[in-house]
Design an enzyme around this catalytic site. Structure first.
Site, PDB file in Angstrom:
ATOM      1  N   LYS A 144      -6.948   3.466  -3.232  1.00 43.95           N
ATOM      2  CA  LYS A 144      -7.368   3.454  -1.832  1.00 43.95           C
ATOM      3  C   LYS A 144      -7.583   4.888  -1.355  1.00 43.95           C
ATOM      4  O   LYS A 144      -6.819   5.788  -1.713  1.00 43.95           O
ATOM      5  CB  LYS A 144      -6.287   2.748  -1.009  1.00 43.95           C
ATOM      6  N   ASP A 154       0.868  -1.186   0.000  1.00 43.07           N
ATOM      7  CA  ASP A 154       0.000   0.000   0.000  1.00 43.07           C
ATOM      8  C   ASP A 154       0.902   1.232   0.000  1.00 43.07           C
ATOM      9  O   ASP A 154       1.502   1.577   1.026  1.00 43.07           O
ATOM     10  CB  ASP A 154      -0.904   0.016   1.238  1.00 43.07           C
ATOM     11  N   LYS A 187     -10.508   0.415  -2.383  1.00 42.24           N
ATOM     12  CA  LYS A 187     -10.339   0.164  -0.957  1.00 42.24           C
ATOM     13  C   LYS A 187     -10.588   1.436  -0.156  1.00 42.24           C
ATOM     14  O   LYS A 187      -9.739   2.329  -0.135  1.00 42.24           O
ATOM     15  CB  LYS A 187      -8.934  -0.365  -0.662  1.00 42.24           C
TER      16      LYS A 187
END
Length: 398
Positions: A298, A155, A334
């Site tokens: 995300k 991430d 996400k």
């Protein structure tokens, strides 16, 4: 994960005339919150679906090997076994989607999951998380270390300053280099939407993150690009559809007419170069195979003042949908930060279903970044099964 997003070259035309009707987006978000809630067995089913999409996370300064081990145990056993038996779901292999930790704790997580005998992937935040205010060289080194330690998902965080200054080429290049550093690991690109200034910036950053990709070594790039160009020409000329290519059989073939195949060794290399040059396609080096872009976009790091909000989610999912329409490639979504209740989880699932469709409701394309969400979900399932809420000692906590 789903089929990899191959990325695209930088298409600034896709973001040059972006307008977001903020009042309409906010109204839609308010309507989402008022959607009727599901009850009974339907609620339990939605909650179990949410569990399988959770990236169970610990990102605290006081993380230790022991609490990472507890997190991994909970990841494998997210819901008490007797509760799953009561729902006849004890044999479905329900686990969370991934365990997310800092790079320094990746080895602890990998060892804990290996000892538990499960294949849950370890995700690691990297690239100067959470601020992104570190030199690019440092970001890339951190990513490589996390992958070396065993992280299968990374991430990353973007440099928000590049978005705020409209430096889209630089943002594309930064993400591209991060993607290259990830290697075979899947990459989720954190936009930190609460710090991007506006919803149009959220949309633009989403598109750039999905476009940015890298070349992976294999030896067949020019041949595959030749196949791609020929496919487009044939599609335009005949309407038969894009031709594909097979590295396994080394043939160019038309899916509708498989007998029309051209063995790779029969294609003149000079013809490949001429076709690519004629249609303005960069053949790349003979060591390049495929471009990969972000596998997920995300919302947040969870450390900003404003994290995952429904208006931001709508805008990002509209960007994912537009990218899918433009390229045919699916990118995951996400939301993360501030998602603490079972009701929040169900609302996000419903929003994804409404905006992107049922096919996105799987861990390969949807994740929930959360640390305390699982606790509330298990409480609600406990209540559904027993009719009472659990006492503090009834459920294991991380």
């Amino acid at each position: 994960m789903a089929g990899r997003n191959p990325g695209t070259k930088l298409e600034l035309g896709w973001i040059s005339k972006v307008h977001v009707n903020r009042p309409a987006v906010v109204r839609h978000a308010e309507q989402i919150k008022k959607w009727r809630t599901v009850k009974g067995n339907w609620q339990a089913a939605w909650l179990l679906k949410a569990v399988t999409c959770i990236d169970l996370t610990t990102l605290s300064g006081d993380d230790t090997p022991s609490n990472v081990y507890r997190l991994c145990f909970k990841a494998k056993h997210p819901i008490r076994e007797d509760l799953l038996k009561a729902l006849d779901m004890h044999d479905k292999g329900i686990t969370v989607a991934a365990v997310c930790v800092y790079p320094a704790r990746v080895i602890d997580a990998v060892n804990a999951l290996m000892a538990a005998g499960c294949d849950i992937p370890v995700a690691s935040v990297a690239a100067g998380f959470p601020s992104g205010q570190t030199p690019l060289e440092t970001k890339l080194a951190e990513i490589r270390l996390a992958v070396q330690y065993g992280a299968r998902e990374i991430d990353i965080v973007i440099s928000r300053s590049l978005v705020l200054a409209g430096q889209w080429e630089d943002l594309y290049e930064e993400i591209r280099q991060c993607r290259e550093a990830c290697g075979e690991a899947h990459m989720k690109t954190i936009l930190a939407t609460g710090e991007l200034g506006s919803l149009p910036n959220v949309y633009k950053a989403s598109m750039i993150a999905m476009m940015a990709g890298i070349l992976v070594a294999d030896g067949t790039a020019k041949y595959e690009r030749f196949c791609f160009v020929i496919g487009i020409v044939l599609e335009e000329a005949t309407g038969l559809g894009v031709w594909g290519q097979s590295c396994v059989t080394s043939t160019v073939f038309c899916p509708e007419f498989t007998e029309k195949s051209v063995p790779r060794d029969k294609v003149c290399p000079n013809a490949i170069e001429k076709v690519l040059s004629l249609y303005g396609v960069n053949g790349g080096s003979d060591t390049a195979k495929q471009i990969f872009g972000s596998d997920f976009i995300k919302t947040s790091t969870g450390k900003e003042v404003e994290n995952a909000t429904f208006p931001v989610g709508v805008v990002m999912m509209r960007a994912i949908r537009e990218y899918y329409w433009q390229t045919g490639n699916k990118v995951g979504f996400k939301p993360a930060g501030g998602i603490r209740t079972a009701k929040d989880a169900i609302t996000w699932l419903m929003l994804v279903k409404d905006e992107l469709g049922v096919e996105w409701l799987k861990p390969e394309l949807f994740r929930l970044g959360a640390s305390s969400l699982l606790e509330d979900i298990e409480k609600q399932i406990f209540y559904h099964v027993t009719g009472t809420y659990p006492l503090p000692h009834d459920l294991a906590t991380v």
